[in-house]
Scaffold this motif. Structure first.
Motif, PDB file in Angstrom:
ATOM      1  N   UNK A 179       0.990  -1.173   0.054  1.00  8.59           N
ATOM      2  CA  UNK A 179      -0.041  -0.141  -0.148  1.00  8.59           C
ATOM      3  C   UNK A 179       0.865   1.363  -0.112  1.00  8.59           C
ATOM      4  N   UNK A 180       1.054   1.974  -1.240  1.00  7.35           N
ATOM      5  CA  UNK A 180       1.982   3.018  -1.086  1.00  7.35           C
ATOM      6  C   UNK A 180       1.764   4.408  -0.190  1.00  7.35           C
ATOM      7  N   UNK A 181       2.563   4.834   0.533  1.00  7.43           N
ATOM      8  CA  UNK A 181       2.093   5.966   1.287  1.00  7.43           C
ATOM      9  C   UNK A 181       2.369   7.278   0.550  1.00  7.43           C
ATOM     10  N   UNK A 182       1.519   8.094   0.429  1.00  7.21           N
ATOM     11  CA  UNK A 182       1.748   9.368  -0.244  1.00  7.21           C
ATOM     12  C   UNK A 182       1.303  10.703   0.634  1.00  7.21           C
ATOM     13  N   UNK A 183       1.837  11.860   0.351  1.00  9.67           N
ATOM     14  CA  UNK A 183       1.411  13.067   1.160  1.00  9.67           C
ATOM     15  C   UNK A 183       0.392  13.565   0.194  1.00  9.67           C
ATOM     16  N   UNK A 184      -0.862  14.263   0.529  1.00  5.95           N
ATOM     17  CA  UNK A 184      -1.840  14.818  -0.134  1.00  5.95           C
ATOM     18  C   UNK A 184      -2.838  15.488   0.438  1.00  5.95           C
ATOM     19  N   UNK A 185      -4.147  15.650   0.034  1.00  6.54           N
ATOM     20  CA  UNK A 185      -4.901  16.271   0.665  1.00  6.54           C
ATOM     21  C   UNK A 185      -6.393  15.433   0.515  1.00  6.54           C
ATOM     22  N   UNK A 186      -7.644  15.900   1.208  1.00  5.67           N
ATOM     23  CA  UNK A 186      -8.821  14.964   1.233  1.00  5.67           C
ATOM     24  C   UNK A 186      -9.332  14.969  -0.137  1.00  5.67           C
ATOM     25  N   UNK A 187      -8.847  15.778  -1.077  1.00 11.53           N
ATOM     26  CA  UNK A 187      -9.568  15.718  -2.410  1.00 11.53           C
ATOM     27  C   UNK A 187      -8.719  14.537  -3.272  1.00 11.53           C
ATOM     28  N   UNK A 188      -7.598  14.151  -2.866  1.00 13.86           N
ATOM     29  CA  UNK A 188      -6.770  12.925  -3.393  1.00 13.86           C
ATOM     30  C   UNK A 188      -7.744  11.781  -4.300  1.00 13.86           C
ATOM     31  N   UNK A 189      -7.397  12.043  -5.627  1.00 12.28           N
ATOM     32  CA  UNK A 189      -8.218  10.988  -6.357  1.00 12.28           C
ATOM     33  C   UNK A 189      -7.847   9.486  -6.073  1.00 12.28           C
ATOM     34  N   UNK A 190      -8.730   8.720  -6.587  1.00 13.98           N
ATOM     35  CA  UNK A 190      -8.446   7.186  -6.520  1.00 13.98           C
ATOM     36  C   UNK A 190      -8.897   6.652  -5.056  1.00 13.98           C
ATOM     37  N   UNK A 191      -8.489   5.204  -4.993  1.00 13.76           N
ATOM     38  CA  UNK A 191      -9.215   4.791  -3.613  1.00 13.76           C
ATOM     39  C   UNK A 191      -8.111   4.972  -2.666  1.00 13.76           C
ATOM     40  N   UNK A 192      -8.445   5.442  -1.512  1.00 12.43           N
ATOM     41  CA  UNK A 192      -7.353   5.987  -0.448  1.00 12.43           C
ATOM     42  C   UNK A 192      -7.845   5.510   0.992  1.00 12.43           C
ATOM     43  N   UNK A 193      -6.822   5.431   1.663  1.00 12.42           N
ATOM     44  CA  UNK A 193      -6.978   5.351   3.198  1.00 12.42           C
ATOM     45  C   UNK A 193      -6.516   6.699   3.626  1.00 12.42           C
ATOM     46  N   UNK A 194      -7.237   7.597   4.295  1.00 13.39           N
ATOM     47  CA  UNK A 194      -6.904   8.768   4.693  1.00 13.39           C
ATOM     48  C   UNK A 194      -6.438   8.706   6.260  1.00 13.39           C
ATOM     49  N   UNK A 195      -5.227   9.328   6.455  1.00  8.13           N
ATOM     50  CA  UNK A 195      -4.619   9.278   8.343  1.00  8.13           C
ATOM     51  C   UNK A 195      -4.603  10.676   8.701  1.00  8.13           C
ATOM     52  N   UNK A 196      -5.384  10.837   9.545  1.00 14.78           N
ATOM     53  CA  UNK A 196      -5.003  11.857  10.462  1.00 14.78           C
ATOM     54  C   UNK A 196      -6.116  12.991  10.546  1.00 14.78           C
ATOM     55  N   UNK A 197      -6.547  13.878  11.285  1.00 13.81           N
ATOM     56  CA  UNK A 197      -7.507  14.736  11.443  1.00 13.81           C
ATOM     57  C   UNK A 197      -7.786  15.922  10.246  1.00 13.81           C
ATOM     58  N   UNK A 198      -6.507  16.215   9.606  1.00 16.07           N
ATOM     59  CA  UNK A 198      -6.534  17.343   8.783  1.00 16.07           C
ATOM     60  C   UNK A 198      -7.097  16.687   7.562  1.00 16.07           C
ATOM     61  N   UNK A 199      -7.357  15.435   7.363  1.00 17.46           N
ATOM     62  CA  UNK A 199      -7.825  14.906   6.084  1.00 17.46           C
ATOM     63  C   UNK A 199      -9.470  14.479   6.322  1.00 17.46           C
ATOM     64  N   UNK A 200      -9.891  14.919   7.524  1.00 25.25           N
ATOM     65  CA  UNK A 200     -11.295  14.504   7.746  1.00 25.25           C
ATOM     66  C   UNK A 200     -12.081  15.833   7.343  1.00 25.25           C
ATOM     67  N   UNK A 201     -13.354  15.628   6.930  1.00 30.54           N
ATOM     68  CA  UNK A 201     -14.239  16.851   6.653  1.00 30.54           C
ATOM     69  C   UNK A 201     -14.250  17.744   7.495  1.00 30.54           C
ATOM     70  N   UNK A 202     -14.474  18.984   7.447  1.00 30.63           N
ATOM     71  CA  UNK A 202     -14.181  20.171   8.226  1.00 30.63           C
ATOM     72  C   UNK A 202     -15.296  20.138   9.560  1.00 30.63           C
ATOM     73  N   UNK A 203     -14.770  20.104  10.778  1.00 28.63           N
ATOM     74  CA  UNK A 203     -15.714  19.782  11.838  1.00 28.63           C
ATOM     75  C   UNK A 203     -16.083  18.346  12.320  1.00 28.63           C
ATOM     76  N   UNK A 204     -15.564  17.460  11.358  1.00 26.03           N
ATOM     77  CA  UNK A 204     -16.162  16.188  11.511  1.00 26.03           C
ATOM     78  C   UNK A 204     -15.397  15.457  12.979  1.00 26.03           C
ATOM     79  N   UNK A 205     -14.191  15.845  13.286  1.00 27.16           N
ATOM     80  CA  UNK A 205     -13.918  15.252  14.568  1.00 27.16           C
ATOM     81  C   UNK A 205     -14.480  15.982  15.618  1.00 27.16           C
ATOM     82  N   UNK A 206     -14.711  17.104  15.453  1.00 28.08           N
ATOM     83  CA  UNK A 206     -15.182  17.999  16.632  1.00 28.08           C
ATOM     84  C   UNK A 206     -16.703  17.574  16.842  1.00 28.08           C
ATOM     85  N   UNK A 207     -17.475  17.105  15.891  1.00 26.34           N
ATOM     86  CA  UNK A 207     -18.817  17.092  15.984  1.00 26.34           C
ATOM     87  C   UNK A 207     -18.931  15.572  16.956  1.00 26.34           C
ATOM     88  N   UNK A 208     -17.890  14.725  16.810  1.00 26.28           N
ATOM     89  CA  UNK A 208     -18.063  13.386  17.584  1.00 26.28           C
ATOM     90  C   UNK A 208     -17.771  13.656  19.231  1.00 26.28           C
TER      91      UNK A 208
END
Length: 336
Positions: free
Chosen positions: A44-73
């Protein structure tokens, strides 16, 4: 429902970190990559990018979550989420450490188990079970986890046979089972065998890259006002038992003596200044402590009250000079 993450040693997914990913988040990505490879044989290649990264992806970290998503929980201290949908998986926590917890929680969902540290003496048995799965199907899940206990410690206090190697194996296991604090004596019983300074240089990098908090201290006001150093010149700094000043290490120093308290506080501060990695400082009386019977000490009140006075004096100093540090004290036996 579920979807295929890897099949016949290949995958269409890549692991995405934010461009400003922390050291702990980068380690989390490496751990996920490692265990998914062990399960499936796929890379599984590890890359640096944004939440709009194209293709199938596993996003890691709160910065790549939708705005306010972590806080809402309302995840509190060390809470995290893991969400899996076809084409997009999100693993994130309120901090780097809890993002690492989300990685291991997701892997547990897929069948991984970490029963114990991988100590060398286990040999090929190991302390973990990592299944081989082909194809690897992922259930569609949406979980938010808030730990019920803020601090979840591994205490190595009485370990007489620790080595750097087996301590690193323990640290590696800790976040896999949700532990967030390593607790180590400053110098257990003054004997030198379980002592933070013996291992700190080797362990700090291992703890930091996992975000694990460091708790040091334990039994022993005498670590900061040692009888061997001060008793001959200043016997009145030490506790009185049966009418005589005592140099026994179990006897608490004369906390009613202003000079003794000043030197004690100075030595505590010097130790903390030389150990900036400490997050939680344990301030405990000697094990099996006897408190001074002197008239001046008795005027301060019970041992419970006298301990509170010592702890508060240290806490005031810590708050001024080490504002992010916490002071921990005992509330057992006669300390009510």
């Amino acid at each position: 429902g579920s979807f295929v993450l890897a099949d016949h040693g290949s995958t269409q997914y890549h692991i995405v970190l934010s461009r400003s990913a922390s050291e702990v988040e980068q380690f989390a990505a490496q751990e996920l990559q490692k265990y998914l490879h062990r399960m499936t044989g796929a890379t599984f290649p590890v890359v640096k990018g944004s939440s709009s990264e194209s293709g199938k992806a596993i996003f890691i970290g709160s910065e790549l979550a939708p705005p306010g998503f972590i806080q809402r929980h309302h995840l509190g201290f060390d809470g995290f989420i893991y969400q899996a949908r076809p084409g997009k998986i999100l693993l994130a926590g309120v901090n780097g450490r809890s993002t690492l917890f989300s990685i291991y929680a997701f892997l547990r969902e897929l069948g991984c188990r970490w029963f114990a540290p991988n100590f060398d003496f286990y040999g090929s048995t190991t302390g973990e079970v990592i299944p081989k799965v082909d194809p690897l199907r992922v259930p569609e899940v949406d979980r938010a986890i808030t730990p019920s206990m803020k601090y979840r410690r591994l205490d190595i206090e009485e370990g007489r046979t620790h080595t750097v190697n087996n301590l690193i194996q323990m640290i590696d296991w800790m976040p896999k089972v949700g532990m967030n604090v390593l607790q180590c004596p400053l110098n257990y019983q003054g004997e030198g065998h379980t002592k933070w300074d013996n291992w700190r240089q080797a362990l700090i990098p291992q703890l930091k890259k996992r975000g694990i908090l460091i708790e040091v201290g334990g039994h022993g006001y005498q670590n900061f006002l040692p009888q061997a150093t001060y008793f001959k010149q200043h016997p009145n700094w030490f506790g009185m038992i049966d009418g005589k000043r005592s140099d026994a290490t179990r006897v608490v120093f004369e906390t009613a003596n202003p000079q003794a308290m000043r030197v004690f506080l100075h030595n505590v501060k010097a130790y903390l200044e030389s150990h900036p990695e400490i997050n939680i400082f344990d301030l405990w009386p000697p094990d099996g402590a006897e408190w001074s019977q002197s008239p001046e000490s008795q005027k301060l009140g019970s041992p419970t009250r006298r301990q509170a006075l010592v702890v508060n004096a240290v806490a005031r100093m810590v708050k001024a000079d080490f504002p992010k540090m916490k002071v921990e004290f005992l509330a057992y036996q006669n300390y009510l």
